[in-house]
Design an enzyme around this catalytic site. Structure first.
Site, PDB file in Angstrom:
ATOM      1  N   ASN A  39       4.201  -7.216   5.661  1.00 53.41           N
ATOM      2  CA  ASN A  39       3.557  -8.502   5.416  1.00 53.41           C
ATOM      3  C   ASN A  39       3.360  -8.762   3.929  1.00 53.41           C
ATOM      4  OD1 ASN A  39       3.266  -9.573   7.957  1.00 53.41           O
ATOM      5  ND2 ASN A  39       1.346  -8.518   8.351  1.00 53.41           N
ATOM      6  N   ARG A  71     -12.078 -19.488   4.211  1.00 53.83           N
ATOM      7  CA  ARG A  71     -11.088 -19.773   5.245  1.00 53.83           C
ATOM      8  C   ARG A  71     -11.705 -20.048   6.607  1.00 53.83           C
ATOM      9  NH1 ARG A  71      -6.404 -15.411   3.490  1.00 53.83           N
ATOM     10  NH2 ARG A  71      -5.731 -16.654   1.724  1.00 53.83           N
ATOM     11  N   GLY A  76      -1.799 -14.633  -4.473  1.00 56.42           N
ATOM     12  CA  GLY A  76      -1.881 -13.802  -5.670  1.00 56.42           C
ATOM     13  C   GLY A  76      -2.778 -12.608  -5.450  1.00 56.42           C
ATOM     14  N   ALA A 136       0.842  -1.204   0.000  1.00 55.28           N
ATOM     15  CA  ALA A 136       0.000   0.000   0.000  1.00 55.28           C
ATOM     16  C   ALA A 136       0.876   1.253   0.000  1.00 55.28           C
ATOM     17  CB  ALA A 136      -0.930  -0.008   1.212  1.00 55.28           C
ATOM     18  N   GLU A 186      -2.846 -20.693  -0.257  1.00 52.34           N
ATOM     19  CA  GLU A 186      -4.070 -21.316  -0.740  1.00 52.34           C
ATOM     20  C   GLU A 186      -3.924 -21.869  -2.159  1.00 52.34           C
ATOM     21  OE1 GLU A 186      -6.976 -19.042   1.031  1.00 52.34           O
ATOM     22  OE2 GLU A 186      -8.576 -19.623  -0.350  1.00 52.34           O
ATOM     23  N   VAL A 216       7.491   5.769  13.181  1.00 50.44           N
ATOM     24  CA  VAL A 216       6.586   6.919  13.343  1.00 50.44           C
ATOM     25  C   VAL A 216       5.766   6.693  14.611  1.00 50.44           C
ATOM     26  CG1 VAL A 216       4.672   8.209  12.365  1.00 50.44           C
ATOM     27  CG2 VAL A 216       6.510   7.380  10.880  1.00 50.44           C
TER      28      VAL A 216
HETATM   29  P1  ADP Z   1       0.023  -3.347   3.628  1.00 46.43           P
HETATM   30  O1  ADP Z   1      -0.208  -4.700   3.094  1.00 46.43           O
HETATM   31  O2  ADP Z   1      -1.198  -2.694   4.090  1.00 46.43           O
HETATM   32  O3  ADP Z   1       0.867  -2.526   2.707  1.00 46.43           O
HETATM   33  P2  ADP Z   1       2.302  -4.305   5.152  1.00 46.43           P
HETATM   34  O4  ADP Z   1       2.266  -5.110   6.374  1.00 46.43           O
HETATM   35  O5  ADP Z   1       2.768  -4.975   3.909  1.00 46.43           O
HETATM   36  O6  ADP Z   1       0.878  -3.618   4.959  1.00 46.43           O
HETATM   37  O7  ADP Z   1       3.248  -3.038   5.343  1.00 46.43           O
HETATM   38  C1  ADP Z   1       3.084  -2.144   6.409  1.00 46.43           C
HETATM   39  C2  ADP Z   1       4.451  -1.627   6.810  1.00 46.43           C
HETATM   40  O8  ADP Z   1       4.316  -0.568   7.749  1.00 46.43           O
HETATM   41  C3  ADP Z   1       5.310  -2.682   7.478  1.00 46.43           C
HETATM   42  O9  ADP Z   1       6.550  -2.780   6.799  1.00 46.43           O
HETATM   43  C4  ADP Z   1       5.479  -2.172   8.904  1.00 46.43           C
HETATM   44  O10 ADP Z   1       6.716  -2.532   9.485  1.00 46.43           O
HETATM   45  C5  ADP Z   1       5.356  -0.683   8.705  1.00 46.43           C
HETATM   46  N1  ADP Z   1       4.993   0.050   9.933  1.00 46.43           N
HETATM   47  C6  ADP Z   1       4.123  -0.338  10.896  1.00 46.43           C
HETATM   48  N2  ADP Z   1       4.074   0.564  11.891  1.00 46.43           N
HETATM   49  C7  ADP Z   1       4.929   1.575  11.554  1.00 46.43           C
HETATM   50  C8  ADP Z   1       5.342   2.780  12.180  1.00 46.43           C
HETATM   51  N3  ADP Z   1       4.863   3.135  13.372  1.00 46.43           N
HETATM   52  N4  ADP Z   1       6.251   3.561  11.552  1.00 46.43           N
HETATM   53  C9  ADP Z   1       6.776   3.207  10.339  1.00 46.43           C
HETATM   54  N5  ADP Z   1       6.436   2.055   9.714  1.00 46.43           N
HETATM   55  C10 ADP Z   1       5.517   1.244  10.291  1.00 46.43           C
END
Ligand code: ADP
Length: 507
Positions: free
Chosen positions: A99, A336, A106, A72, A312, A213
């Site tokens: 994540n 699921r 996919g 995202a 899956e 952050v």
């Molecule tokens: P999405 O699938 O919604 O993109 P992800 O889990 O792939 O979510 O990515 C979210 C990212 O945001 C992760 O790499 C996580 O470590 C990061 N993140 C979570 N909390 C914070 C924070 N407080 N400051 C900076 N990065 C963060």
């Protein structure tokens, strides 16, 4: 741009897995590699070294501050940059990708050019209705409509940016092949993160890692920046004309999980350790709110030692599930929540995925599972049964009955109708022991289709956008496999575009 060198990707995944400290992945998550080419020699040689922006390059202000470097966050950054703005990505972990790295199955999308080319009939309405049925009618209807209607263009956008998802499979609860994977059928996550990051680098978008952050900054009821601690230093303010929260879910935050779902105490998680729900807290502090927080998806097929999700696509390509006696007990392609409930109803609360070489060739993520030592192999069904201490005659009978069901396209035992294109008749035969694990948090902050963060009174918070797993509502009670990757691209892009429009209009 000066860069600090950090080893990431496969290397980091490998180290975390080796250390047994990866709570593991969310999204469809297979966890790392699954790319067939990702041999352990590549892993140990650190071939996937990435470089990030050096902390000395940090500026006081940017047009758009993006928190989180998953699918995202990176999609938002690319769109904001392409709209002519100056974005920055702040990531709290030492490596990017969150994540998203672990997504396996996919990206779902309907009415795509790849479906058309392969003669697959589909419609946005069917995608809408099946997602709504999977979520038991509780999905946010406006977000869902926007999601399906913009899914094909998201696949196009990725393709234009060198990320081609033209290999189609199917996931539980879907009636047709709309799960788009890399050409070689490998897990989507690492391919996506690599491709998005190449685009981020190409555009010279700064990415700071170890950048935690801690809060949003507000002025006159508008969000104007963030407070961030980099490399463990005191927090500094980074101003942003707009801020996009893309911090992912809270599947690695045991406290928050048990606050909403005491029944999930102690259940293994597939999430990376940065998925702690920070964005939800930050947004609540400035007046936003969260929905569906108790809706936590437990994935049915997780290898329990390190919480590695078995994607899956393994079932989508034809695997079956059997209990400890060797009998099927569920429609493996049901949603699921239902497959999880069926496994939890077994005395062992665990089961085996059984498949043949054909499935292994089509779902190449299996190579990664094998490298990790999760796959048992037998040249014959008898040999496999011996290895997993199962009654060989029962397992043989189960496979015979299943292969008859595949040939006659009629599974009278459990009414499975998908993921049964090919019989399980090509030696060798394989088994992976699985049980359910915490996988994905469907709850999160409330946004509208422009990804603006909403307050309870329906008003929006100027300058604040959110996208991805941090958002709640799209999936309702139960997320369909392949929909989270679609969500992060579709709404990540929208957040970048909308934030850019906001910044331009307020200049
Ligand atoms: P999405 O699938 O919604 O993109 P992800 O889990 O792939 O979510 O990515 C979210 C990212 O945001 C992760 O790499 C996580 O470590 C990061 N993140 C979570 N909390 C914070 C924070 N407080 N400051 C900076 N990065 C963060």
């Amino acid at each position: 741009m000066k860069k600090s060198h950090v080893f990431v990707g496969l290397m980091a995944s490998f180290l975390l897995l080796a250390a047994g400290c990866a709570p593991d992945k969310a999204k469809e998550t297979a966890s790392s590699s699954s790319k067939t080419g990702a041999s352990s020699s590549e892993v140990t040689s650190g071939a996937s070294e990435k470089t990030y922006t050096d902390v000395s390059e940090l500026q006081d202000s940017y047009d758009v501050v993006i928190i989180g470097s998953g699918g995202a966050g990176m999609s938002a950054a690319i769109e904001a940059k392409d709209a002519g703005l100056k974005p920055v990505i702040l990531e709290k972990m030492p490596t990017i990708g969150g994540n998203t790295n672990k997504a396996s199955s996919g990206m779902n999308a309907s009415e795509t050019k790849f479906q058309t080319a392969q003669g697959i009939e589909d419609s946005n309405d069917a995608f809408y209705n099946e997602t709504l049925a999977g979520g038991h009618g509780t999905n946010d209807p406006e977000l869902l409509r926007y999601f399906v209607d913009n899914s094909a263009s998201a696949i196009e956008w990725l393709d234009e940016n060198g990320i081609t998802l033209d290999n189609l499979t199917i996931t539980g609860g879907m009636s047709t092949k709309r799960t788009h994977r890399p050409t070689d059928g490998s897990a989507v996550g690492e391919y996506l993160v690599k491709g998005l990051y190449e685009n981020v680098e190409k555009r010279d978008i700064p990415v700071f890692v170890n950048a935690d952050v801690q809060s949003l900054v507000e002025k006159d009821n508008q969000v104007t920046g963030v407070k961030v601690s980099i490399e463990g230093q005191d927090a500094v303010t980074v101003n942003g004309s707009a801020v996009i929260v893309a911090t992912g879910g809270f599947g690695a935050n045991q406290d928050l999980i048990t606050q909403y779902r005491a029944d999930l105490k102690g259940v293994v998680t597939t999430n990376q350790e940065g998925s702690t729900g920070d964005g939800i807290k930050m947004i609540e502090e400035v007046g936003g709110y969260a929905v569906d927080m108790d809706k936590i998806q437990v994935h049915p097929t997780v290898q329990q030692d390190k919480g590695v999700l078995i994607g899956e696509a393994v079932r989508g390509e034809g695997a079956i599930l059997v209990d400890a006696n060797g009998n099927r007990f569920v429609n493996e392609m049901d949603t699921r929540d239902k497959v999880t409930a069926a496994i939890n109803a077994l005395p062992e609360k665990a089961a085996y995925l059984i498949f043949d070489q054909g499935v292994r060739d089509r779902a190449t993520a299996i190579e990664f599972y094998d490298e990790q030592g999760y796959v048992e192999e037998g040249k014959t069904i008898d040999e496999l049964a011996g290895k997993i201490k199962m009654d060989a005659a029962t397992l043989s009978k189960t496979l015979d009955a299943w292969n008859t069901a595949v040939t006659s396209k009629s599974d009278t035992a459990f009414n499975r109708t998908t993921g049964m294109d090919e019989a399980l008749t090509t030696p060798s035969y394989f088994a992976i022991k699985i049980a359910p694990g915490i996988h994905y948090t469907m709850g999160g902050v409330k946004i509208n289709t422009k990804t603006q963060v909403e307050k309870k009174d329906g008003s929006t918070i100027p300058g604040l956008y959110a996208a991805g797993e941090v958002v709640g509502g799209l999936h309702g009670d139960n997320r369909i496999g392949g929909n989270s990757v679609a969500e992060i691209i579709i709404f990540g892009r929208q957040a970048g575009t909308q934030a850019a429009e906001f910044v331009k209009s307020s200049k």
